[in-house]
Design a protein around this motif. Sequence first.
Motif, PDB file in Angstrom:
ATOM      1  N   ALA A 169       0.841  -1.311  -0.028  1.00 44.18           N
ATOM      2  CA  ALA A 169       0.061  -0.066   0.031  1.00 44.18           C
ATOM      3  C   ALA A 169       0.775   1.313  -0.155  1.00 44.18           C
ATOM      4  CB  ALA A 169      -0.864   0.013   1.318  1.00 44.18           C
ATOM      5  N   GLY A 170       2.482   1.131   0.325  1.00 47.70           N
ATOM      6  CA  GLY A 170       3.006   2.199   0.436  1.00 47.70           C
ATOM      7  C   GLY A 170       3.632   2.922   1.491  1.00 47.70           C
ATOM      8  N   LEU A 171       3.365   1.939   2.548  1.00 50.87           N
ATOM      9  CA  LEU A 171       3.891   2.474   3.929  1.00 50.87           C
ATOM     10  C   LEU A 171       5.234   1.911   4.271  1.00 50.87           C
ATOM     11  CD1 LEU A 171       0.633   2.327   4.326  1.00 50.87           C
ATOM     12  CD2 LEU A 171       1.091   1.826   6.669  1.00 50.87           C
ATOM     13  N   ASP A 172       5.964   2.588   5.007  1.00 48.95           N
ATOM     14  CA  ASP A 172       7.184   2.376   5.477  1.00 48.95           C
ATOM     15  C   ASP A 172       7.509   1.060   6.212  1.00 48.95           C
ATOM     16  OD1 ASP A 172       9.736   2.660   7.441  1.00 48.95           O
ATOM     17  OD2 ASP A 172      10.360   3.465   5.514  1.00 48.95           O
ATOM     18  N   GLU A 173       8.311   0.179   5.381  1.00 50.85           N
ATOM     19  CA  GLU A 173       8.406  -1.370   6.076  1.00 50.85           C
ATOM     20  C   GLU A 173       8.650  -1.280   7.761  1.00 50.85           C
ATOM     21  OE1 GLU A 173       9.415  -4.551   3.850  1.00 50.85           O
ATOM     22  OE2 GLU A 173       9.488  -3.120   2.047  1.00 50.85           O
ATOM     23  N   ARG A 174       9.840  -0.412   7.884  1.00 50.33           N
ATOM     24  CA  ARG A 174      10.503  -0.421   9.219  1.00 50.33           C
ATOM     25  C   ARG A 174       9.280   0.059  10.504  1.00 50.33           C
ATOM     26  NH1 ARG A 174      16.089   2.519   8.040  1.00 50.33           N
ATOM     27  NH2 ARG A 174      14.786   3.665   6.892  1.00 50.33           N
ATOM     28  N   ARG A 175       8.624   1.474   9.784  1.00 47.91           N
ATOM     29  CA  ARG A 175       7.472   1.893  10.499  1.00 47.91           C
ATOM     30  C   ARG A 175       6.334   0.906  11.074  1.00 47.91           C
ATOM     31  NH1 ARG A 175       6.770   7.398  10.579  1.00 47.91           N
ATOM     32  NH2 ARG A 175       5.183   6.919  12.306  1.00 47.91           N
ATOM     33  N   VAL A 176       6.008   0.272  10.125  1.00 48.70           N
ATOM     34  CA  VAL A 176       5.077  -0.876  10.002  1.00 48.70           C
ATOM     35  C   VAL A 176       5.533  -1.922  11.127  1.00 48.70           C
ATOM     36  CG1 VAL A 176       3.750  -3.045   8.919  1.00 48.70           C
ATOM     37  CG2 VAL A 176       3.974  -0.581   7.762  1.00 48.70           C
ATOM     38  N   ALA A 177       6.857  -2.386  10.922  1.00 46.09           N
ATOM     39  CA  ALA A 177       7.162  -3.275  11.920  1.00 46.09           C
ATOM     40  C   ALA A 177       7.171  -3.038  13.209  1.00 46.09           C
ATOM     41  CB  ALA A 177       8.495  -3.885  11.227  1.00 46.09           C
ATOM     42  N   ALA A 178       7.644  -1.679  13.529  1.00 44.54           N
ATOM     43  CA  ALA A 178       7.783  -1.195  14.716  1.00 44.54           C
ATOM     44  C   ALA A 178       6.127  -0.921  15.432  1.00 44.54           C
ATOM     45  CB  ALA A 178       8.154   0.157  14.871  1.00 44.54           C
ATOM     46  N   VAL A 179       5.322  -0.679  14.763  1.00 43.05           N
ATOM     47  CA  VAL A 179       4.005  -0.561  15.341  1.00 43.05           C
ATOM     48  C   VAL A 179       3.433  -1.997  15.541  1.00 43.05           C
ATOM     49  CG1 VAL A 179       1.641  -0.085  14.486  1.00 43.05           C
ATOM     50  CG2 VAL A 179       3.188   1.494  13.861  1.00 43.05           C
ATOM     51  N   LEU A 180       3.623  -3.044  14.783  1.00 39.53           N
ATOM     52  CA  LEU A 180       2.978  -4.041  14.985  1.00 39.53           C
ATOM     53  C   LEU A 180       3.691  -4.889  16.450  1.00 39.53           C
ATOM     54  CD1 LEU A 180       2.924  -5.787  11.399  1.00 39.53           C
ATOM     55  CD2 LEU A 180       0.922  -4.975  13.062  1.00 39.53           C
ATOM     56  N   ALA A 181       5.152  -4.475  16.382  1.00 39.56           N
ATOM     57  CA  ALA A 181       5.861  -4.938  17.876  1.00 39.56           C
ATOM     58  C   ALA A 181       5.293  -4.257  19.107  1.00 39.56           C
ATOM     59  CB  ALA A 181       7.298  -4.768  17.584  1.00 39.56           C
ATOM     60  N   GLY A 182       4.575  -3.272  18.921  1.00 38.51           N
ATOM     61  CA  GLY A 182       4.281  -2.513  19.979  1.00 38.51           C
ATOM     62  C   GLY A 182       3.050  -2.111  20.032  1.00 38.51           C
ATOM     63  N   SER A 183       2.463  -0.991  20.891  1.00 41.05           N
ATOM     64  CA  SER A 183       1.227  -0.647  20.839  1.00 41.05           C
ATOM     65  C   SER A 183       0.726   0.661  20.420  1.00 41.05           C
ATOM     66  CB  SER A 183       0.811  -0.469  22.446  1.00 41.05           C
ATOM     67  OG  SER A 183       1.680   0.125  23.141  1.00 41.05           O
ATOM     68  N   ASP A 184       1.487   1.300  19.485  1.00 41.72           N
ATOM     69  CA  ASP A 184       1.406   2.667  18.933  1.00 41.72           C
ATOM     70  C   ASP A 184       0.192   2.536  18.107  1.00 41.72           C
ATOM     71  OD1 ASP A 184       4.049   3.199  19.806  1.00 41.72           O
ATOM     72  OD2 ASP A 184       4.878   3.372  18.016  1.00 41.72           O
ATOM     73  N   TYR A 185      -0.564   3.779  18.204  1.00 34.16           N
ATOM     74  CA  TYR A 185      -1.646   4.044  17.670  1.00 34.16           C
ATOM     75  C   TYR A 185      -3.101   3.325  18.187  1.00 34.16           C
ATOM     76  CZ  TYR A 185       1.522   6.052  14.387  1.00 34.16           C
ATOM     77  OH  TYR A 185       2.655   7.008  13.989  1.00 34.16           O
ATOM     78  N   ALA A 186      -2.542   2.593  19.164  1.00 32.54           N
ATOM     79  CA  ALA A 186      -3.901   1.989  19.873  1.00 32.54           C
ATOM     80  C   ALA A 186      -5.037   3.258  20.468  1.00 32.54           C
ATOM     81  CB  ALA A 186      -3.432   1.460  21.132  1.00 32.54           C
ATOM     82  N   ASP A 187      -4.196   4.080  20.961  1.00 35.52           N
ATOM     83  CA  ASP A 187      -5.022   5.282  21.459  1.00 35.52           C
ATOM     84  C   ASP A 187      -5.880   5.779  20.168  1.00 35.52           C
ATOM     85  OD1 ASP A 187      -4.224   4.543  23.920  1.00 35.52           O
ATOM     86  OD2 ASP A 187      -2.832   6.240  23.941  1.00 35.52           O
ATOM     87  N   ASP A 188      -5.172   5.933  19.235  1.00 37.82           N
ATOM     88  CA  ASP A 188      -6.125   6.548  18.096  1.00 37.82           C
ATOM     89  C   ASP A 188      -7.258   5.627  17.832  1.00 37.82           C
ATOM     90  OD1 ASP A 188      -2.972   7.013  17.346  1.00 37.82           O
ATOM     91  OD2 ASP A 188      -4.033   8.604  16.416  1.00 37.82           O
ATOM     92  N   VAL A 189      -7.010   4.238  17.596  1.00 42.51           N
ATOM     93  CA  VAL A 189      -8.312   3.565  17.250  1.00 42.51           C
ATOM     94  C   VAL A 189      -9.278   3.491  18.276  1.00 42.51           C
ATOM     95  CG1 VAL A 189      -8.941   1.348  16.906  1.00 42.51           C
ATOM     96  CG2 VAL A 189      -6.712   1.924  16.213  1.00 42.51           C
ATOM     97  N   ARG A 190      -8.895   3.436  19.656  1.00 44.79           N
ATOM     98  CA  ARG A 190      -9.805   3.760  20.839  1.00 44.79           C
ATOM     99  C   ARG A 190     -10.446   5.024  20.697  1.00 44.79           C
ATOM    100  NH1 ARG A 190     -10.228  -1.287  20.821  1.00 44.79           N
ATOM    101  NH2 ARG A 190      -8.649  -2.765  22.049  1.00 44.79           N
ATOM    102  N   GLY A 191      -9.623   6.105  20.587  1.00 43.81           N
ATOM    103  CA  GLY A 191     -10.515   7.238  20.333  1.00 43.81           C
ATOM    104  C   GLY A 191     -11.504   7.402  19.154  1.00 43.81           C
TER     105      GLY A 191
END
Length: 227
Positions: free
Chosen positions: A160-182
């Motif tokens: 889709a065009g996302l940066d692979e390293r950023r994606v891997a970091a997100v999947l390894a942690g909890s980043d953007y969980a607050d965005d979804v819950r919000g």
Amino acid sequence: MTDQSAAESTTPVSLELWSDLVCPWCWISKRRIEAAIAAFERPHDVTLRMRSYELDPQVPVGEGLGVAEHLGRKYGGGVEGGRLMNAHVSDVAVGDGLSFDWHTAVRANTFDGHRLCALALEMGGPALQSAAYERFHAAHFSEGLAIDDHEVLQRLSAEAGLDERRVAAVLAGSDYADDVRGDEELARSMGVTSVPFLLANGRAALTGARSVDDYLALLRGVVTEGG
């Protein structure tokens, strides 16, 4: 609410669409909204932001149960009964250029997918976010892929065009969980109990998958009434 008055208006339009990645009517609705924007007199003054909504947050990650099998178990009729339940939406989707394969579609938890869509919005704005939604929708509905599998999400996000390293970091942690819950809390605060749900300029709303004409009328109504 005329075409001319819409063309002469200077009111920008901010659209927010609450949807789930495994909701067939949400994908149909997104495509129709985009068609309405393209037909609108001032398409460049319209932005469409996708917001997260989980139809079933309790789906076990990695369950891999076929959608048709799940519906057959829940409502009766077995796998074939489950497929028949989705026959109507499949027929409708064809008219919107979409193809659903209920023989291969599998249930999936969409929380991580939504987190990646939030990442896409931050990385590339609504355009990249839209690309992520499209890729995840197609993977689920047309390709039989499990969109809660991290390896699958990693590959789809790159496509889709996302940066692979950023994606891997997100999947390894909890980043953007607050965005979804919000997003989900905002929906609850407005009394939203089903998706798709579209909000225009924070006040005009449409629930369910509507026609392109309905969405176009909403756009024109918002701008001619001054936002």
